[in-house]
Design a protein around this motif. Structure first.
Motif, PDB file in Angstrom:
ATOM      1  N   THR A 241       9.196  13.670  38.088  1.00 31.30           N
ATOM      2  CA  THR A 241       9.896  12.604  38.648  1.00 31.30           C
ATOM      3  C   THR A 241      11.292  12.744  38.426  1.00 31.30           C
ATOM      4  N   ILE A 242      12.096  12.830  39.489  1.00 25.96           N
ATOM      5  CA  ILE A 242      13.475  12.898  39.235  1.00 25.96           C
ATOM      6  C   ILE A 242      14.380  11.738  39.691  1.00 25.96           C
ATOM      7  N   THR A 243      14.990  10.758  38.896  1.00 27.28           N
ATOM      8  CA  THR A 243      15.489   9.568  39.088  1.00 27.28           C
ATOM      9  C   THR A 243      16.869   9.640  39.284  1.00 27.28           C
TER      10      THR A 243
ATOM     11  N   GLY B 196      25.535  13.280  40.208  1.00 29.51           N
ATOM     12  CA  GLY B 196      25.620  11.991  39.403  1.00 29.51           C
ATOM     13  C   GLY B 196      24.634  12.130  38.171  1.00 29.51           C
ATOM     14  N   GLN B 197      24.278  11.140  37.318  1.00 30.09           N
ATOM     15  CA  GLN B 197      23.329  11.183  36.284  1.00 30.09           C
ATOM     16  C   GLN B 197      21.926  10.857  36.613  1.00 30.09           C
ATOM     17  N   TYR B 198      21.194  11.700  35.993  1.00 23.17           N
ATOM     18  CA  TYR B 198      19.590  11.967  36.517  1.00 23.17           C
ATOM     19  C   TYR B 198      18.697  11.745  35.253  1.00 23.17           C
ATOM     20  N   THR B 199      17.394  11.240  35.252  1.00 23.32           N
ATOM     21  CA  THR B 199      16.424  11.459  34.317  1.00 23.32           C
ATOM     22  C   THR B 199      15.269  12.535  35.080  1.00 23.32           C
ATOM     23  N   VAL B 200      14.689  13.246  34.164  1.00 21.90           N
ATOM     24  CA  VAL B 200      13.685  14.069  34.324  1.00 21.90           C
ATOM     25  C   VAL B 200      12.517  13.646  33.766  1.00 21.90           C
ATOM     26  N   GLN B 201      11.610  13.050  34.250  1.00 21.94           N
ATOM     27  CA  GLN B 201      10.354  12.798  33.717  1.00 21.94           C
ATOM     28  C   GLN B 201       9.174  13.505  33.849  1.00 21.94           C
TER      29      GLN B 201
ATOM     30  N   TYR C  38       9.441  24.312  38.721  1.00 22.04           N
ATOM     31  CA  TYR C  38       9.596  23.389  39.699  1.00 22.04           C
ATOM     32  C   TYR C  38      11.197  23.575  40.130  1.00 22.04           C
ATOM     33  N   SER C  39      11.565  22.761  41.334  1.00 26.35           N
ATOM     34  CA  SER C  39      12.959  22.690  41.785  1.00 26.35           C
ATOM     35  C   SER C  39      13.081  21.584  42.667  1.00 26.35           C
ATOM     36  N   VAL C  40      14.238  20.815  42.820  1.00 27.49           N
ATOM     37  CA  VAL C  40      14.611  19.720  43.408  1.00 27.49           C
ATOM     38  C   VAL C  40      15.867  19.811  43.823  1.00 27.49           C
ATOM     39  N   GLY C  41      16.224  19.984  45.052  1.00 24.60           N
ATOM     40  CA  GLY C  41      17.307  20.312  45.808  1.00 24.60           C
ATOM     41  C   GLY C  41      17.937  19.221  46.419  1.00 24.60           C
TER      42      GLY C  41
ATOM     43  N   GLY D 170      18.623   4.601  41.621  1.00 22.20           N
ATOM     44  CA  GLY D 170      17.544   4.176  41.327  1.00 22.20           C
ATOM     45  C   GLY D 170      16.610   5.229  42.238  1.00 22.20           C
ATOM     46  N   VAL D 171      17.325   5.864  43.013  1.00 23.97           N
ATOM     47  CA  VAL D 171      16.374   6.800  44.260  1.00 23.97           C
ATOM     48  C   VAL D 171      15.662   8.012  43.402  1.00 23.97           C
ATOM     49  N   THR D 172      14.251   8.099  43.589  1.00 24.32           N
ATOM     50  CA  THR D 172      13.606   9.024  42.831  1.00 24.32           C
ATOM     51  C   THR D 172      13.021  10.111  44.016  1.00 24.32           C
ATOM     52  N   LYS D 173      12.736  11.404  43.306  1.00 23.23           N
ATOM     53  CA  LYS D 173      11.965  12.418  44.159  1.00 23.23           C
ATOM     54  C   LYS D 173      10.883  12.777  43.158  1.00 23.23           C
TER      55      LYS D 173
END
Length: 211
Positions: free
Chosen positions: A53-55, A81-86, A73-76, A60-63
């Motif tokens: 989960t990329i936030t 900005g700053q993200y958290t990867v869970q 994995y890859s998310v484009g 607050g938008v998540t993918k």
């Protein structure tokens, strides 16, 4: 149809198939970035099917995606900005890591999951944008707020900061735009604000320089 024409047609079909079948590993553009990596267990073996989960911590938008057979994995197309990867997977502890995404770059976030012993979340802070990124050949420069505040900027034209980046020089040619990148005319510059184009519309030239 003779043999040579058949061979030529077959070669053309193969070339078109390869061209249109190609897809980049990680999608990012001149106004977006990406996050990619692998998920492994403590022995280094891949963990397929892990939930990533990329936030965006600012919006607050998540993918959400799942790791592939090789744990990759890859998310484009992520807004800078700053993200958290869970990362979560059955039988493993959930892990979370912070990462900064810059324009035109693919940030690498590899995560190793520990074997679950009850419910526990491991959080890693302070991951910086890498100086050297190997995911693509894009060139980009990111200025921090502190740099913008402290660097001299006569006239307050924010586009003056462009001259600090690699391959960019002050435009001394006739035409619009105050900078030239890698020998291209200044009219080739494209300016965006929050992903939307913000260019001088003079003579309907949407790429003629800053507003």
């Amino acid at each position: 149809m003779n043999f040579s024409r058949k061979v030529g047609l077959a070669a053309l079909i193969l070339a078109l198939t390869l061209f249109f079948g190609y897809r980049p590993a990680v999608a990012q553009t001149q106004i977006s970035g990406a996050i990619a990596g692998t998920v492994t267990d403590p022995s280094g073996a891949a963990i397929p099917g892990a939930k990533i989960t990329i936030t965006n911590t600012g919006t607050g938008v998540t993918k959400t995606v799942k790791s592939g057979a090789a744990g990759d994995y890859s998310v484009g197309l992520l807004q800078p900005g700053q993200y958290t990867v869970q990362v979560a997977a059955t039988g493993f502890r959930t892990a979370e890591q912070s990462v900064a995404v810059a324009v035109g770059q693919a940030a690498t976030v590899n995560i190793s999951l520990a074997i679950a012993q009850g419910v526990q979340t491991v959080q890693v802070e302070g991951t910086a944008v890498p100086i050297l990124q190997t995911e693509n050949s894009n060139l980009s420069t990111t200025l921090t707020q502190q740099q913008v505040d402290n660097l001299p900027n006569p006239g307050g034209d924010i586009t003056n900061y462009i001259n600090m980046t690699t391959g960019v020089v002050e435009n001394t040619q006739m035409g619009y735009g105050n900078s030239s990148a890698f020998g291209l005319p200044a009219t080739s510059n494209n300016f965006t604000v929050n992903g939307a184009e913000d260019n001088d519309p003079f003579l309907n030239l949407n790429n003629s320089g800053p507003s």
